[in-house]
Design a protein around this motif. Sequence first.
Motif, PDB file in Angstrom:
ATOM      1  N   LYS A   1      42.283 -29.682  26.385  1.00 22.62           N
ATOM      2  CA  LYS A   1      41.227 -28.717  26.741  1.00 22.62           C
ATOM      3  C   LYS A   1      39.925 -29.153  26.092  1.00 22.62           C
ATOM      4  O   LYS A   1      39.893 -29.526  24.909  1.00 22.62           O
ATOM      5  CB  LYS A   1      41.590 -27.310  26.266  1.00 22.62           C
ATOM      6  CG  LYS A   1      40.552 -26.246  26.607  1.00 22.62           C
ATOM      7  CD  LYS A   1      40.541 -25.941  28.083  1.00 22.62           C
ATOM      8  CE  LYS A   1      39.336 -25.069  28.476  1.00 22.62           C
ATOM      9  NZ  LYS A   1      38.086 -25.836  28.607  1.00 22.62           N
ATOM     10  N   ALA A   2      38.853 -29.108  26.871  1.00 19.64           N
ATOM     11  CA  ALA A   2      37.516 -29.422  26.340  1.00 19.64           C
ATOM     12  C   ALA A   2      36.872 -28.156  25.789  1.00 19.64           C
ATOM     13  O   ALA A   2      37.033 -27.071  26.355  1.00 19.64           O
ATOM     14  CB  ALA A   2      36.642 -30.020  27.441  1.00 19.64           C
ATOM     15  N   PHE A   3      36.160 -28.312  24.697  1.00 20.47           N
ATOM     16  CA  PHE A   3      35.470 -27.183  24.066  1.00 20.47           C
ATOM     17  C   PHE A   3      34.032 -27.563  23.722  1.00 20.47           C
ATOM     18  O   PHE A   3      33.730 -28.723  23.449  1.00 20.47           O
ATOM     19  CB  PHE A   3      36.171 -26.764  22.771  1.00 20.47           C
ATOM     20  CG  PHE A   3      37.521 -26.154  22.967  1.00 20.47           C
ATOM     21  CD1 PHE A   3      37.667 -24.814  23.284  1.00 20.47           C
ATOM     22  CD2 PHE A   3      38.659 -26.942  22.847  1.00 20.47           C
ATOM     23  CE1 PHE A   3      38.920 -24.260  23.473  1.00 20.47           C
ATOM     24  CE2 PHE A   3      39.912 -26.402  23.033  1.00 20.47           C
ATOM     25  CZ  PHE A   3      40.051 -25.053  23.349  1.00 20.47           C
ATOM     26  N   SER A   4      33.206 -26.560  23.704  1.00 22.56           N
ATOM     27  CA  SER A   4      31.865 -26.697  23.155  1.00 22.56           C
ATOM     28  C   SER A   4      31.910 -26.093  21.756  1.00 22.56           C
ATOM     29  O   SER A   4      32.016 -24.887  21.591  1.00 22.56           O
ATOM     30  CB  SER A   4      30.861 -25.951  24.043  1.00 22.56           C
ATOM     31  OG  SER A   4      29.608 -25.893  23.405  1.00 22.56           O
ATOM     32  N   LEU A   5      31.891 -26.957  20.741  1.00 21.79           N
ATOM     33  CA  LEU A   5      32.022 -26.525  19.341  1.00 21.79           C
ATOM     34  C   LEU A   5      30.628 -26.328  18.751  1.00 21.79           C
ATOM     35  O   LEU A   5      29.879 -27.292  18.583  1.00 21.79           O
ATOM     36  CB  LEU A   5      32.801 -27.582  18.553  1.00 21.79           C
ATOM     37  CG  LEU A   5      33.061 -27.292  17.073  1.00 21.79           C
ATOM     38  CD1 LEU A   5      33.929 -26.057  16.901  1.00 21.79           C
ATOM     39  CD2 LEU A   5      33.722 -28.500  16.397  1.00 21.79           C
ATOM     40  N   VAL A   6      30.298 -25.076  18.431  1.00 23.40           N
ATOM     41  CA  VAL A   6      28.956 -24.775  17.926  1.00 23.40           C
ATOM     42  C   VAL A   6      29.044 -23.764  16.783  1.00 23.40           C
ATOM     43  O   VAL A   6      30.120 -23.327  16.409  1.00 23.40           O
ATOM     44  CB  VAL A   6      28.050 -24.207  19.053  1.00 23.40           C
ATOM     45  CG1 VAL A   6      27.835 -25.229  20.145  1.00 23.40           C
ATOM     46  CG2 VAL A   6      28.650 -22.936  19.632  1.00 23.40           C
ATOM     47  N   GLY A   7      27.903 -23.382  16.253  1.00 25.46           N
ATOM     48  CA  GLY A   7      27.848 -22.382  15.188  1.00 25.46           C
ATOM     49  C   GLY A   7      27.673 -23.009  13.823  1.00 25.46           C
ATOM     50  O   GLY A   7      27.067 -24.069  13.676  1.00 25.46           O
ATOM     51  N   LYS A   8      28.255 -22.354  12.801  1.00 24.81           N
ATOM     52  CA  LYS A   8      28.046 -22.764  11.411  1.00 24.81           C
ATOM     53  C   LYS A   8      29.030 -23.858  11.001  1.00 24.81           C
ATOM     54  O   LYS A   8      29.773 -23.730  10.035  1.00 24.81           O
ATOM     55  CB  LYS A   8      28.192 -21.548  10.504  1.00 24.81           C
ATOM     56  CG  LYS A   8      27.210 -20.429  10.802  1.00 24.81           C
ATOM     57  CD  LYS A   8      25.777 -20.854  10.540  1.00 24.81           C
ATOM     58  CE  LYS A   8      24.780 -19.737  10.825  1.00 24.81           C
ATOM     59  NZ  LYS A   8      24.925 -18.576   9.961  1.00 24.81           N
ATOM     60  N   VAL A   9      29.042 -24.941  11.751  1.00 21.84           N
ATOM     61  CA  VAL A   9      29.933 -26.052  11.474  1.00 21.84           C
ATOM     62  C   VAL A   9      29.092 -27.332  11.441  1.00 21.84           C
ATOM     63  O   VAL A   9      28.078 -27.433  12.131  1.00 21.84           O
ATOM     64  CB  VAL A   9      31.039 -26.104  12.556  1.00 21.84           C
ATOM     65  CG1 VAL A   9      30.480 -26.440  13.919  1.00 21.84           C
ATOM     66  CG2 VAL A   9      32.159 -27.033  12.188  1.00 21.84           C
TER      67      VAL A   9
END
Length: 619
Positions: A374-382
């Motif tokens: 599964k592809a994800f868009s990893l964003v936020g406080k990382v």
Amino acid sequence: MCIIANPQELKKRHVELAAKQERFPKKVIVCCGTGCLANGARAIVDAFHAHLAEKNIKDFTVEAVKETGCHGFCEQGPLVVIEPQGTFYTRVKPKDVAAIVDKTIANGEILSPLLYKDPVTEHRIERYHDVNFFAHQSRIALRNLGKIAANDIREYIAVEGYQALAKVLTTMTPDTVIDEIIKSGLRGRGGGGFPAGKKWRTCKSVQSDIHYVICNGDEGDPGAFMDRSIMEGDPHSVLEGMMICAFAIGAKQGYIYVRDEYPLAVVHLQKAIDECEANGLLGDNILGTDFSFRIRINRGAGAFVCGESSALMRSVAGEVGEPRAKYIRSVVKGLHDQPTVLNNVETFANVPIIMLKGADWFTSIGCKNNSGTKAFSLVGKVRNTGLIEVAMGTTLRTIIYEIGGGILENRPFKAVQTGGPSGGCLPESMLDLPVDFDSLTKNGSMMGSGGMIVMDDKTCMVDVARYFLSFLVSESCGKCVPCREGLYQLHELTIKICNGEGTEEDLVRMEKLSESIIVGSLCGLGKSGPNPFLSTIRYFRDEYLAHIREKRCPAGVCKSLITYTVLEDKCTGCVACITACAYNAITGEKKKPHFIHQDKCEKCGACVAVCKFDAIEVK
């Protein structure tokens, strides 16, 4: 190129093009995804062209420069990779190109300042595949991104493009194609996770002279760009997947629904369609067989609700994009009341490689009932944000701490929100949860199309619920009362709690209201709309109670419940906060502690942002 008359000719072209690629292994790969283009990738490509033409380096001509789709590591862009060594340069600027050509390409010298710096070890990493962000991924849907030029069909044919179509047309029947997809366990990657093969089987079984295939490219989740990147960087894999589906269900016409905010995707998809038509891969009697199929692009206006299947089909038909009651499924009665298969971009991108490598290969990846990746868009406080693809069943911990590099500034992890605006928030105790359709749903969240937002301890979960409910209220089409009025009331009650005016009776009211919205809403947007509240009240009830009982926001976010004060023992009197304050709420003299006037303070946070001494306390 001219018409490819049959599968044998397609195979011959593949062999010739692949051999040519092998003869010239030296490449300068420049990421030309939307993020890198916005950061100046086009100027970098031009600079490489100019310097390579001027230097005349053996085996490194202007033709060695390849413009690819998104590599996914947008936070580090623009990206440049020198092949075959795999030297990986980040945050490249046009002014760096001369040094890359003169030192790395001409003499093999590594430019250390341009290498990726691991945020944990702080070591510079030279090779592309040694970077944790890439090393822990398994790429199937994104397999060609960062490797082939997006706008040239020869690049796709060189990597076995359209070989799956040729195999299907010459060695399989529609039923055996569907059997293989069912056996692979491929589930729709658009959110619901419905088995793709089962959907295809049902559509084929409907007696009708007309069947349709629609690719859903209306990626409405804010911050998500998985489908966008595939359409921009590997459009032929989507077309090939649609063609195979069309053969399986007996369709002669397909549509790709793309939101108008994706102009590069529209351009690349249209070019890919034109190339296929020019080469005989779309149109009549494809590859010399009886199979005929055409694809047309429909541009959407950006309404979130048009990601819902029935609303999308109405929009394709030229009607107002609103959902309808699904007393008959769209797979039976869809576009123009004809049987229609609707899958999203990522789902179709998986189909060709499944047909080439087989269902057993696909099911060997992932976990039970959740095969593949599964592809994800990893964003936020990382630390490492971007586009990733992992095997189903990979834990949240691996995604956030191995691929993502951990939380910014080493702050404590608080929650991760999956599934887009109507998804749910999972707490720290869920970090070892395997990420798959069933596990996420069981624990109050969902896969959605693949948005993943990481939050730290400075995030207020009541405010998070308020924010996402605000988005859903504004994107509700307003057709059914439970969604239109129910989400509005739920949003108003979260505002009341954020303002310190809520009561515990409000929480009971919100939980009952959520149940009514889920039961009564017409489409998936309404039914999943209460998730932001339900998941946060489930895992962060203490934070709601702190707002209600103590009139306190533990994260220091809700303006009505916090105050900004200067810590005199830390304040150096640098006047940075005085300069930054747009409301003249801070006074003081140089080298003496400053003072915040509460009656003027708008709690905008500008003082905290500029203070280098942590001298502003938020309580």
